[in-house]
Design an enzyme around this catalytic site. Structure first.
Site, PDB file in Angstrom:
ATOM      1  N   HIS A 163      16.600  15.635   7.640  1.00  0.00           N
ATOM      2  CA  HIS A 163      15.161  15.599   7.320  1.00  0.00           C
ATOM      3  C   HIS A 163      14.361  16.385   8.362  1.00  0.00           C
ATOM      4  O   HIS A 163      13.435  17.104   8.041  1.00  0.00           O
ATOM      5  CB  HIS A 163      14.644  14.159   7.324  1.00  0.00           C
ATOM      6  CG  HIS A 163      14.936  13.400   6.062  1.00  0.00           C
ATOM      7  ND1 HIS A 163      14.527  13.841   4.831  1.00  0.00           N
ATOM      8  CD2 HIS A 163      15.579  12.223   5.850  1.00  0.00           C
ATOM      9  CE1 HIS A 163      14.906  12.949   3.913  1.00  0.00           C
ATOM     10  NE2 HIS A 163      15.559  11.972   4.509  1.00  0.00           N
TER      11      HIS A 163
ATOM     12  N   HIS B 119      22.065  12.567   8.326  1.00  0.00           N
ATOM     13  CA  HIS B 119      21.119  12.667   7.208  1.00  0.00           C
ATOM     14  C   HIS B 119      19.677  12.675   7.742  1.00  0.00           C
ATOM     15  O   HIS B 119      18.860  13.506   7.336  1.00  0.00           O
ATOM     16  CB  HIS B 119      21.332  11.491   6.248  1.00  0.00           C
ATOM     17  CG  HIS B 119      20.219  11.288   5.270  1.00  0.00           C
ATOM     18  ND1 HIS B 119      20.225  11.839   4.006  1.00  0.00           N
ATOM     19  CD2 HIS B 119      19.041  10.620   5.380  1.00  0.00           C
ATOM     20  CE1 HIS B 119      19.105  11.494   3.376  1.00  0.00           C
ATOM     21  NE2 HIS B 119      18.377  10.758   4.185  1.00  0.00           N
ATOM     22  N   GLU B 120      19.385  11.753   8.676  1.00  0.00           N
ATOM     23  CA  GLU B 120      18.024  11.698   9.239  1.00  0.00           C
ATOM     24  C   GLU B 120      17.696  12.997   9.979  1.00  0.00           C
ATOM     25  O   GLU B 120      16.574  13.497   9.886  1.00  0.00           O
ATOM     26  CB  GLU B 120      17.881  10.502  10.193  1.00  0.00           C
ATOM     27  CG  GLU B 120      18.033   9.137   9.529  1.00  0.00           C
ATOM     28  CD  GLU B 120      17.030   8.883   8.423  1.00  0.00           C
ATOM     29  OE1 GLU B 120      15.916   9.420   8.502  1.00  0.00           O
ATOM     30  OE2 GLU B 120      17.366   8.164   7.454  1.00  0.00           O
TER      31      GLU B 120
ATOM     32  N   GLU C  55      15.625  14.150  -0.208  1.00  0.00           N
ATOM     33  CA  GLU C  55      16.784  13.315   0.109  1.00  0.00           C
ATOM     34  C   GLU C  55      18.081  14.091  -0.112  1.00  0.00           C
ATOM     35  O   GLU C  55      18.998  14.029   0.699  1.00  0.00           O
ATOM     36  CB  GLU C  55      16.791  12.030  -0.722  1.00  0.00           C
ATOM     37  CG  GLU C  55      15.744  11.014  -0.308  1.00  0.00           C
ATOM     38  CD  GLU C  55      15.797  10.685   1.174  1.00  0.00           C
ATOM     39  OE1 GLU C  55      16.894  10.468   1.712  1.00  0.00           O
ATOM     40  OE2 GLU C  55      14.726  10.664   1.800  1.00  0.00           O
TER      41      GLU C  55
ATOM     42  N   ASP D 240      20.753  15.098   2.642  1.00  0.00           N
ATOM     43  CA  ASP D 240      22.170  14.758   2.462  1.00  0.00           C
ATOM     44  C   ASP D 240      23.040  15.996   2.680  1.00  0.00           C
ATOM     45  O   ASP D 240      24.052  15.945   3.374  1.00  0.00           O
ATOM     46  CB  ASP D 240      22.409  14.205   1.046  1.00  0.00           C
ATOM     47  CG  ASP D 240      22.058  12.718   0.946  1.00  0.00           C
ATOM     48  OD1 ASP D 240      21.878  12.081   1.994  1.00  0.00           O
ATOM     49  OD2 ASP D 240      21.961  12.210  -0.194  1.00  0.00           O
TER      50      ASP D 240
HETATM   51 ZN   LIG Z   1      16.409  10.236   3.789  1.00  0.00          ZN
END
Ligand SMILES: [Zn+2]
Length: 415
Positions: free
Chosen positions: A282, A278-279, A356, A360
């Site tokens: 980003h 997930h990071e 977000e 995801d």
């Molecule tokens: Zn996040």
């Protein structure tokens, strides 16, 4: 002296009261929105007693938040109406002849007063509420050291910044906002680079991750994503709280992956990989850069308007000031800017929630499944006793992340 009840007063006061009411309403709605029924996604992962404890914890936190909002508002309004800003300004003027030192004294005295007021609030939150629900691991010693370090840092960084801003706005006229913008942008980028090396180690210990198996899995993931990093570190978050987290620090090849020791205790390897995917999502979508860029735009607008309103006599009358000065103007202007910064905060949160979901989805693609991250989110929410059903108004106003149930549904749909 002109009357304080002018157009500046009306705008600042109206919005102040409006935002205060909005904050109380959204907090109250949050409490009403809590449900005694455990959401389906959590049924197998939380026992009814822990769930009830979560509701109690959230309710207590929100009540205390409302109390401290009202408490600080009353103090601020009393200080404003009784001419407190003028008193502090006159004290600063009497202590120094130099316009920069006067400015620093003005901000310094107000800063000390604000710190003194915030101490009981922060202490109650840490040593009463967080402790009651078993989150707090901070000793009084660590807590005091944190406060002292924080104060020294804000003086070391804040004083030169304020001195330069006062100087710019005193001598550079119409160009001051450009100088202020350029200076602060440079400094904030420098801080982003230096913080992991100079500031974060003041508060936490970073030790290289020793778990060979997990290190290998992380390496595999990063190679697959072509994500550059220089090492994986464990942060001693358990020194302060049982709450868990993971983040990246630094840029490019010097980027470090930091995992809280509490995260390693709570999640399985697969779930940690889900969180890191997930990071990395980003990073793939360049969310950090976009965030920095929009922050810079907001700052440019703020300094531009500051240059315009900084020395308007009406702004000073609204706060019962007897002297017009750059330093006081800078501070008073921030109250005039609140409506705009609130709107930009809401916009920023809107994009952050969107990001977000994007992260995801990207992380799900990278890890090949969303179920590990979903499981990780469930465990973290249970561990942190997060509010599972925040009211939409509160989400709209304050949430940088979507409610966890919506994220989980998005992650496990079509799996
Ligand atoms: Zn996040």
């Amino acid at each position: 002296m002109n009357s304080m009840f002018n157009i500046y007063f009306s705008v600042i006061f109206t919005f102040y009261i409006l935002f205060l009411i909005l904050s109380i309403v959204s907090d109250s709605l949050d409490i009403f929105n809590m449900s005694p029924k455990i959401p389906d996604a959590f049924k197998e992962h939380i026992d009814p007693e822990t769930y009830r404890k979560g509701i109690k914890y959230q309710t207590e936190r929100i009540h205390f938040g409302m109390f401290s909002t009202v408490f600080s508002s009353v103090i601020f309004l009393a200080f404003w109406f009784s001419g407190g800003f003028n008193f502090v300004d006159k004290t600063a003027i009497s202590l120094s002849e130099n316009y920069i030192f006067r400015g620093l004294l003005f901000f310094g005295i107000l800063g000390v007063a604000q710190t003194v007021i915030s101490i009981p609030v922060s202490a109650y939150s840490t040593f009463v509420i967080e402790k009651k629900y078993g989150f707090n691991k901070t000793t009084l010693d660590t807590w005091i050291r944190d406060r002292i370090k924080g104060t020294i840092l804000s003086i070391v960084i804040g004083a030169p910044v304020l001195a330069f801003l006062i100087w710019f706005f005193t001598y550079l006229g119409n160009l001051a906002w450009i100088a202020a913008f350029a200076g602060i942008s440079f400094l904030s980028i420098l801080l982003q680079i230096l913080a992991p090396i100079l500031i974060m180690p003041l508060f936490n210990k970073f030790t290289p991750l020793e778990d060979g198996d997990l290190t290998e899995k992380i390496k595999e993931l990063c190679i697959k994503a072509e994500f550059p990093y220089s090492g994986v570190y464990v942060v001693d978050g358990s020194k302060r709280s049982t709450k868990a987290n993971a983040f990246f620090t630094g840029f490019g090849k010097t980027r470090r992956i930091a995992l809280y020791d509490t995260l390693l205790e709570t999640l399985t390897h697969d779930e940690i990989i889900g969180v890191l995917a997930h990071e990395i999502g980003h990073w793939q979508k360049k969310h950090l850069l976009r965030g920095i860029f929009s922050g810079l735009i907001q700052m440019a607008i703020m300094f531009y308007l500051m240059g315009i309103f900084l020395s308007k006599p009406g702004l000073f009358s609204a706060f019962r000031m007897e002297n017009i000065s750059v330093h006081a103007g800078m501070l008073l202007f921030t109250t005039l800017f609140t409506p705009l910064s609130t709107v930009s905060g809401i916009l920023f949160n809107y994009f952050s929630r969107k990001h977000e979901y994007e992260a995801d989805n990207a992380g799900k693609k990278l890890a090949g499944t969303g179920k590990h991250l979903a499981m990780g989110l469930i465990k973290l929410s249970v561990n942190n006793l997060s509010n599972l059903k925040p009211h939409p108004l509160n989400v709209f106003l304050h949430y940088s992340h979507p409610p966890v149930l919506e994220r989980i549904n998005n992650l496990i749909k079509d799996e």
